[in-house]
Design an enzyme around this catalytic site. Structure first.
Site, mmCIF file in Angstrom:
data_model
loop_
_atom_site.group_PDB
_atom_site.id
_atom_site.type_symbol
_atom_site.label_atom_id
_atom_site.label_comp_id
_atom_site.label_asym_id
_atom_site.label_seq_id
_atom_site.Cartn_x
_atom_site.Cartn_y
_atom_site.Cartn_z
ATOM 1 N N LEU A 7 51.067 71.919 38.244
ATOM 2 C CA LEU A 7 51.056 71.259 36.929
ATOM 3 C C LEU A 7 52.051 71.932 35.982
ATOM 4 O O LEU A 7 51.907 73.111 35.662
ATOM 5 C CB LEU A 7 49.657 71.303 36.310
ATOM 6 C CG LEU A 7 48.512 70.736 37.152
ATOM 7 C CD1 LEU A 7 47.268 70.577 36.289
ATOM 8 C CD2 LEU A 7 48.886 69.411 37.799
ATOM 9 N N ARG A 14 53.060 76.950 21.948
ATOM 10 C CA ARG A 14 52.998 78.327 21.443
ATOM 11 C C ARG A 14 54.185 79.194 21.889
ATOM 12 O O ARG A 14 54.426 80.258 21.352
ATOM 13 C CB ARG A 14 51.675 78.980 21.873
ATOM 14 C CG ARG A 14 50.482 78.483 21.060
ATOM 15 C CD ARG A 14 49.171 78.939 21.645
ATOM 16 N NE ARG A 14 48.800 78.173 22.827
ATOM 17 C CZ ARG A 14 47.798 78.475 23.646
ATOM 18 N NH1 ARG A 14 47.066 79.546 23.414
ATOM 19 N NH2 ARG A 14 47.527 77.728 24.694
ATOM 20 N N LYS A 21 57.201 74.778 29.142
ATOM 21 C CA LYS A 21 56.653 76.122 29.297
ATOM 22 C C LYS A 21 56.922 76.734 30.677
ATOM 23 O O LYS A 21 57.310 77.904 30.782
ATOM 24 C CB LYS A 21 55.145 76.099 29.031
ATOM 25 C CG LYS A 21 54.497 77.443 29.293
ATOM 26 C CD LYS A 21 53.148 77.601 28.663
ATOM 27 C CE LYS A 21 52.111 76.682 29.234
ATOM 28 N NZ LYS A 21 50.757 77.082 28.796
ATOM 29 N N GLY A 76 46.081 66.252 29.222
ATOM 30 C CA GLY A 76 45.216 67.288 29.782
ATOM 31 C C GLY A 76 45.471 67.531 31.258
ATOM 32 O O GLY A 76 46.145 66.743 31.935
ATOM 33 N N THR A 77 44.890 68.632 31.762
ATOM 34 C CA THR A 77 45.148 69.032 33.152
ATOM 35 C C THR A 77 44.572 68.018 34.155
ATOM 36 O O THR A 77 45.157 67.789 35.211
ATOM 37 C CB THR A 77 44.555 70.428 33.427
ATOM 38 O OG1 THR A 77 43.190 70.450 32.973
ATOM 39 C CG2 THR A 77 45.326 71.517 32.697
ATOM 40 N N ASN A 385 97.324 88.430 36.354
ATOM 41 C CA ASN A 385 97.008 87.378 37.327
ATOM 42 C C ASN A 385 97.025 85.979 36.734
ATOM 43 O O ASN A 385 96.868 85.008 37.446
ATOM 44 C CB ASN A 385 95.629 87.657 37.944
ATOM 45 C CG ASN A 385 94.538 87.743 36.894
ATOM 46 O OD1 ASN A 385 94.779 88.180 35.766
ATOM 47 N ND2 ASN A 385 93.348 87.324 37.251
HETATM 48 C C1 UD1 Z 1 43.584 76.100 31.598
HETATM 49 C C2 UD1 Z 1 42.176 75.784 32.096
HETATM 50 C C3 UD1 Z 1 41.296 76.990 31.903
HETATM 51 C C4 UD1 Z 1 41.883 78.172 32.625
HETATM 52 C C5 UD1 Z 1 43.322 78.426 32.194
HETATM 53 C C6 UD1 Z 1 43.940 79.463 33.097
HETATM 54 C C7 UD1 Z 1 41.771 73.380 31.802
HETATM 55 C C8 UD1 Z 1 41.132 72.348 30.961
HETATM 56 N N1 UD1 Z 1 41.632 74.642 31.381
HETATM 57 O O1 UD1 Z 1 43.555 76.289 30.215
HETATM 58 O O2 UD1 Z 1 39.989 76.725 32.389
HETATM 59 O O3 UD1 Z 1 41.100 79.336 32.387
HETATM 60 O O4 UD1 Z 1 44.083 77.224 32.309
HETATM 61 O O5 UD1 Z 1 45.227 79.775 32.684
HETATM 62 O O6 UD1 Z 1 42.314 73.065 32.832
HETATM 63 N N2 UD1 Z 1 49.493 70.737 31.904
HETATM 64 C C9 UD1 Z 1 50.041 69.525 32.266
HETATM 65 N N3 UD1 Z 1 49.663 68.417 31.550
HETATM 66 C C10 UD1 Z 1 48.789 68.455 30.525
HETATM 67 C C11 UD1 Z 1 48.234 69.700 30.172
HETATM 68 C C12 UD1 Z 1 48.603 70.818 30.877
HETATM 69 O O7 UD1 Z 1 50.840 69.446 33.187
HETATM 70 O O8 UD1 Z 1 48.512 67.388 29.964
HETATM 71 C C13 UD1 Z 1 49.904 71.938 32.644
HETATM 72 C C14 UD1 Z 1 50.605 72.949 31.756
HETATM 73 O O9 UD1 Z 1 52.005 72.754 31.760
HETATM 74 C C15 UD1 Z 1 50.209 74.290 32.371
HETATM 75 C C16 UD1 Z 1 48.858 73.999 33.014
HETATM 76 O O10 UD1 Z 1 48.759 72.594 33.136
HETATM 77 O O11 UD1 Z 1 51.108 74.684 33.366
HETATM 78 C C17 UD1 Z 1 47.676 74.574 32.223
HETATM 79 O O12 UD1 Z 1 47.683 73.990 30.930
HETATM 80 P P1 UD1 Z 1 47.292 74.830 29.632
HETATM 81 O O13 UD1 Z 1 47.409 73.917 28.471
HETATM 82 O O14 UD1 Z 1 48.074 76.091 29.585
HETATM 83 O O15 UD1 Z 1 45.759 75.152 29.905
HETATM 84 P P2 UD1 Z 1 44.890 76.335 29.308
HETATM 85 O O16 UD1 Z 1 44.485 75.976 27.936
HETATM 86 O O17 UD1 Z 1 45.565 77.624 29.488
HETATM 87 CA CA CA Z 2 47.563 78.229 30.204
#
Ligand code: UD1
Ligand code: CA
Length: 459
Positions: A7, A14, A21, A76-77, A385
């Protein structure tokens, strides 16, 4: 088969970066590259990266065998995994690793151990967790009184009590392909952030009666992620320390690690000394018994045994055994310094081959040149050169002696054993064994100062 979904759609607000990122650098290399290295190391046969914010930056960076899925907007993830649905559908009978692109410290060994645990327990989902020193901002792993997994609670959604749970989600999970497809179809966005959380898959699969487990990593550093530049620096400190430690244990001498930054990809043989402020990156190999640094920068280069590089910049070049270079030396663009070459202070060697035992002790530019063995460059030699439009080569034979302050106007060939008088500007080829003097004859005007009186009389 093992496959992986990475992902990397997030903007990483931030980081305050103009790049996504996952493309932010850790030890001079994008975070996503570490994740891809790990995924390849565990033998994932098919890899899909979910991109979103500035997706073209990531797409242009990836190797051509890696697939991508575009997530727009980023919700979201869980949503990120949903957009990779076609990839998952093609792998319903496989084991799928979901890996967040901002977790570069997660190592292949931990992922492999989690995989073993996943298979042994016939799990639908195995998440990798660890006991975090500081659980601020992460997903907390909620277990019941018997220690049985219940769900993952994001920090922002957690009660004060839940915020104290140290067991944390790494963002790295093994899924059974079919069960992953089922779980992502059931994720909702009922939470503080109105996002589709991948973490909800745990509760969804448990409720569906599937086996779920958490593999607790032995080293809690592997779960650390980088959300801002401070965390990036923390990760870089950990990674630097780990690399330096493993080099030291393998016999490399680092008396002081201040400013020593060595990439994971670098290979250094035992009894070589690395001195402070030395950065060694890329595809670099260093032999035995060398002294590298202080204040040196080396990238994509091959260095033999017993080499001394003091205050040098060495880029894309080869340095053979017993070479001694520096201080304040730049060697670049596929240059080769053969055995026993000596390069002294303020010398640049660019796109040139310098033969065995040749010496250039001070203040010299050797560019686009083929130099034989045992050549002596006098102080201040310059290969000219470039004519403003094109670059030309100089060819210098064996045992040539070049007097100080010589200009060699390329293209020009100097035969073996030829001598060049100091202060010459050489425009024509010199045959072997010849002396070439190319400067105006000295004129002496007797008593000129008394007659001309060019300066004031001393009182
Ligand atoms: C996430 C986890 C959290 C975990 C932490 C570990 C979720 C909801 N939470 O939080 O439980 O402890 O990672 O580091 O999963 N991304 C996408 N699309 C999106 C959102 C995010 O591709 O819509 C990718 C981001 O680029 C990143 C990763 O997913 O590489 C994690 O996203 P991030 O927003 O950093 O999650 P955290 O808040 O850190
Ligand atoms: Ca993260």
């Amino acid at each position: 088969m093992k496959c992986a979904v990475i992902l990397a759609g997030g903007k990483g607000t931030r980081m305050k970066s103009d790049k996504p990122k996952a493309m932010c650098n850790l030890l001079f290399k994008p975070m996503i590259d570490y994740v891809i290295d790990t995924v390849r190391e565990i033998g994932a046969g098919d890899i899909c990266v979910v991109t979103g914010y500035k997706h073209e930056v990531i797409e242009n960076h990836l190797d051509s065998d890696i697939k991508t899925a575009l997530q727009e907007p980023q919700l979201g993830t869980g949503h990120a995994v949903m957009v990779a649905r076609d990839f998952i559908k093609a792998h319903t009978d496989d084991d799928i690793l979901i890996f967040y692109g901002d977790g570069p410290l997660m190592d292949a060994d931990t992922v492999e151990k989690a995989y073993k645990y996943h298979k042994e327990n016939n799990n639908s989902i195995t998440l990798i967790s660890a006991l975090a020193d500081d659980p601020e901002g992460i997903g907390h792993i909620k277990r019941d009184e018997n220690g049985k997994l219940e769900r993952i609670i994001e920090h922002k959604d957690a009660t004060d009590e839940e915020k104290k749970i140290r067991e944390s989600n790494s963002g790295c999970y093994w899924f059974n392909g079919k069960d992953l497809l089922y779980a992502i179809s059931n994720i909702t966005n009922n939470n503080v952030q109105n996002e589709y959380y991948l973490t909800d898959c745990l509760e969804i699969l448990i409720k569906a009666g599937k086996n779920a487990g958490a593999y607790i990593a032995e080293n809690n550093e592997v779960i650390l992620g980088a959300n801002d530049r401070k965390q990036l620096n923390d990760l870089s400190t950990i990674m630097r320390r780990n690399i330096n430690t493993s080099l030291m244990l393998s016999g490399v001498d680092i008396p002081c690690t201040d400013g020593v930054i060595i990439a994971k990809s670098v290979k250094i043989a035992p009894s070589t000394v690395i001195l402070p402020n030395t950065i060694i990156l890329g595809d670099t190999t260093i032999g035995l018994g060398c002294t590298i640094g202080p204040n040196s920068y080396i990238e994509n280069s091959e260095i033999g045994d017993n080499v001394v590089l003091d205050n040098c910049k060495l880029l894309d070049s080869t340095v053979e055994n017993d070479v001694d270079a520096g201080p304040f030396v730049k060697i670049c663009n596929n240059s080769v310094l053969k055995k026993g070459v000596h390069i002294g202070n303020f010398v640049e060697v660019k796109n040139s081959i310098i033969g065995e035992g040749s010496k250039s002790a001070h203040l010299t530019y050797i560019g686009d040149s083929d130099v034989g063995s045992d050549v002596n460059f006098g102080c201040g030699t310059v290969t000219c050169n470039y004519d403003g439009k094109n670059k030309y080569r100089c060819s210098i034979g064996d045992r040539v002696f070049i007097g100080c302050n010589t200009n060699l106007i390329a293209p020009v060939t100097v035969g073996d054993k030829a001598y060049i008088a100091a202060g010459s500007t050489i425009t024509d080829n010199i045959p072997e064994d010849a002396l070439s003097v190319a400067r105006a004859r000295q004129v002496i005007k007797e008593n000129w100062v008394n007659e001309k009186k060019p300066c004031k009389e001393k009182k």
